[in-house]
Design a protein around this motif. Structure first.
Motif, PDB file in Angstrom:
ATOM      1  N   ALA A 195      80.942  15.077  28.619  1.00 11.08           N
ATOM      2  CA  ALA A 195      82.128  15.053  27.754  1.00 11.08           C
ATOM      3  C   ALA A 195      81.762  14.684  26.323  1.00 11.08           C
ATOM      4  N   CYS A 196      80.517  14.417  26.075  1.00 13.42           N
ATOM      5  CA  CYS A 196      79.970  14.024  24.774  1.00 13.42           C
ATOM      6  C   CYS A 196      80.368  15.019  23.667  1.00 13.42           C
ATOM      7  N   PRO A 197      80.761  14.580  22.496  1.00 17.65           N
ATOM      8  CA  PRO A 197      80.802  13.199  21.990  1.00 17.65           C
ATOM      9  C   PRO A 197      82.150  12.497  22.184  1.00 17.65           C
ATOM     10  N   GLY A 198      83.010  12.994  23.051  1.00 17.22           N
ATOM     11  CA  GLY A 198      84.314  12.392  23.274  1.00 17.22           C
ATOM     12  C   GLY A 198      85.377  12.972  22.357  1.00 17.22           C
ATOM     13  N   SER A 199      86.629  12.757  22.720  1.00 16.70           N
ATOM     14  CA  SER A 199      87.736  13.393  21.999  1.00 16.70           C
ATOM     15  C   SER A 199      87.869  12.918  20.551  1.00 16.70           C
ATOM     16  N   LEU A 200      87.620  11.634  20.287  1.00 18.84           N
ATOM     17  CA  LEU A 200      87.790  11.118  18.923  1.00 18.84           C
ATOM     18  C   LEU A 200      86.789  11.765  17.959  1.00 18.84           C
ATOM     19  N   ARG A 201      85.539  11.799  18.344  1.00 25.15           N
ATOM     20  CA  ARG A 201      84.518  12.357  17.448  1.00 25.15           C
ATOM     21  C   ARG A 201      84.593  13.879  17.405  1.00 25.15           C
ATOM     22  N   SER A 202      84.972  14.480  18.516  1.00 23.11           N
ATOM     23  CA  SER A 202      85.142  15.940  18.515  1.00 23.11           C
ATOM     24  C   SER A 202      86.221  16.355  17.530  1.00 23.11           C
ATOM     25  N   ALA A 203      87.269  15.547  17.434  1.00 30.44           N
ATOM     26  CA  ALA A 203      88.372  15.861  16.528  1.00 30.44           C
ATOM     27  C   ALA A 203      87.976  15.737  15.066  1.00 30.44           C
ATOM     28  N   GLN A 204      86.822  15.141  14.776  1.00 30.55           N
ATOM     29  CA  GLN A 204      86.385  14.957  13.398  1.00 30.55           C
ATOM     30  C   GLN A 204      85.511  16.105  12.882  1.00 30.55           C
ATOM     31  N   THR A 205      85.300  17.127  13.705  1.00 33.38           N
ATOM     32  CA  THR A 205      84.460  18.239  13.242  1.00 33.38           C
ATOM     33  C   THR A 205      85.066  18.930  12.022  1.00 33.38           C
ATOM     34  N   GLY A 206      86.398  19.057  11.993  1.00 34.76           N
ATOM     35  CA  GLY A 206      87.044  19.667  10.827  1.00 34.76           C
ATOM     36  C   GLY A 206      86.843  18.845   9.574  1.00 34.76           C
ATOM     37  N   GLU A 207      86.917  17.528   9.715  1.00 33.55           N
ATOM     38  CA  GLU A 207      86.690  16.623   8.582  1.00 33.55           C
ATOM     39  C   GLU A 207      85.265  16.769   8.064  1.00 33.55           C
ATOM     40  N   ILE A 208      84.312  16.903   8.976  1.00 31.41           N
ATOM     41  CA  ILE A 208      82.918  17.060   8.575  1.00 31.41           C
ATOM     42  C   ILE A 208      82.722  18.375   7.837  1.00 31.41           C
ATOM     43  N   LEU A 209      83.289  19.451   8.353  1.00 33.81           N
ATOM     44  CA  LEU A 209      83.147  20.750   7.690  1.00 33.81           C
ATOM     45  C   LEU A 209      83.839  20.772   6.331  1.00 33.81           C
ATOM     46  N   SER A 210      84.932  20.041   6.187  1.00 30.17           N
ATOM     47  CA  SER A 210      85.580  19.941   4.879  1.00 30.17           C
ATOM     48  C   SER A 210      84.656  19.255   3.882  1.00 30.17           C
ATOM     49  N   ALA A 211      83.951  18.213   4.354  1.00 23.56           N
ATOM     50  CA  ALA A 211      82.990  17.533   3.480  1.00 23.56           C
ATOM     51  C   ALA A 211      81.836  18.460   3.134  1.00 23.56           C
ATOM     52  N   VAL A 212      81.392  19.273   4.102  1.00 21.92           N
ATOM     53  CA  VAL A 212      80.335  20.243   3.827  1.00 21.92           C
ATOM     54  C   VAL A 212      80.783  21.223   2.751  1.00 21.92           C
ATOM     55  N   ARG A 213      82.019  21.665   2.838  1.00 18.64           N
ATOM     56  CA  ARG A 213      82.534  22.655   1.869  1.00 18.64           C
ATOM     57  C   ARG A 213      82.454  22.107   0.445  1.00 18.64           C
ATOM     58  N   GLU A 214      82.677  20.817   0.266  1.00 16.94           N
ATOM     59  CA  GLU A 214      82.591  20.219  -1.067  1.00 16.94           C
ATOM     60  C   GLU A 214      81.139  20.141  -1.534  1.00 16.94           C
ATOM     61  N   MET A 215      80.208  19.963  -0.596  1.00 15.94           N
ATOM     62  CA  MET A 215      78.797  19.863  -0.952  1.00 15.94           C
ATOM     63  C   MET A 215      78.164  21.229  -1.178  1.00 15.94           C
ATOM     64  N   TYR A 216      78.662  22.223  -0.450  1.00 20.16           N
ATOM     65  CA  TYR A 216      78.033  23.542  -0.450  1.00 20.16           C
ATOM     66  C   TYR A 216      79.114  24.608  -0.610  1.00 20.16           C
ATOM     67  N   PRO A 217      79.765  24.650  -1.769  1.00 18.64           N
ATOM     68  CA  PRO A 217      80.841  25.620  -1.956  1.00 18.64           C
ATOM     69  C   PRO A 217      80.331  27.042  -1.935  1.00 18.64           C
ATOM     70  N   ARG A 218      81.186  27.954  -1.430  1.00 15.49           N
ATOM     71  CA  ARG A 218      80.817  29.376  -1.399  1.00 15.49           C
ATOM     72  C   ARG A 218      81.956  30.196  -1.991  1.00 15.49           C
TER      73      ARG A 218
END
Length: 218
Positions: A195-218
């Motif tokens: 079940a790794c990484p669990g529901s809480l951390r899985s739900a943060q994938t969108g937040e991580i990708l949003s941060a990536v978008r600011e670092m690596y705009p296309r």
């Protein structure tokens, strides 16, 4: 090492150490015939291949393993898979134990510190059948607690580096056949059935990708 339970979601079975620490090594299913020879041994990291992009991420702490990985074993670059450690403190010593038989490419502390253990050209032993196609990142802490803001930023840094060096798309992946930023549980039984990484951390994938978008705009 403290006597707290230290569990990394990469590998199966509980083992008790001499210090009384119980470790769940999540030993992956035995590899099939095509994988047996690849996973049977380890050695020093393979020499970097320039046309494949950087093997080691700059400006992070490099702690190369000498065991528990397959030199030159990455067959393709589908993206990055996030795991949860279910414990705290650096995983380098644990992954350096030949008996553990698991590893990850990266580890991210709750403070945001990044350690890299395995070259991006080599296969870490993190998600069973997914190992030949995906890089992996362990995140310190527990599935019942979300990633810290510092961890979100650091995982985003790793992913932005992978986009620039290895062509990962700015997208989430939901199956092993996809490409992008994925989670361990998406692989189902073939990836160990966790079940790794669990529901809480899985739900943060969108937040991580949003941060990536600011670092690596296309």
């Amino acid at each position: 090492m403290s006597r707290r339970t230290v569990i990394a979601c990469t590998g199966g079975g509980l083992i008790a150490t001499a210090l009384g620490v119980v470790v769940d090594v999540h030993r992956s299913p035995e590899p099939g015939p095509a994988e047996t020879q690849d996973e049977s041994g380890a050695g020093p990291p393979a020499e970097p291949t320039p046309e494949r992009g950087q093997a080691w991420m700059p400006e992070v702490t490099h702690k190369p393993l000498t065991v528990n990985f397959t030199p030159g074993g990455i067959r393709e670059m589908r993206g990055l898979v996030m795991h949860v450690q279910e414990g705290e403190n650096s995983l380098h010593d644990r992954f350096s134990d030949p008996a553990v038989e698991c590893s990850s490419h990266f580890w991210v502390a709750q403070s945001g510190e990044i350690e890299q253990y395995v070259s991006a050209h080599d296969r870490a032993w993190a998600q069973a059948a997914g190992n030949p196609s995906w890089l992996s990142v362990e995140t310190s802490g527990f599935a019942r607690r979300p990633l810290t803001a510092q961890q979100v930023a650091s995982v985003a840094r790793i992913y932005a580096w992978g986009m620039a060096q290895h062509g990962w798309p700015l997208a989430s992946a939901s199956t092993p056949l996809g490409r992008g930023f994925g989670i361990h549980s998406m692989g189902g039984r073939d990836w160990g059935g966790h079940a790794c990484p669990g529901s809480l951390r899985s739900a943060q994938t969108g937040e991580i990708l949003s941060a990536v978008r600011e670092m690596y705009p296309r």
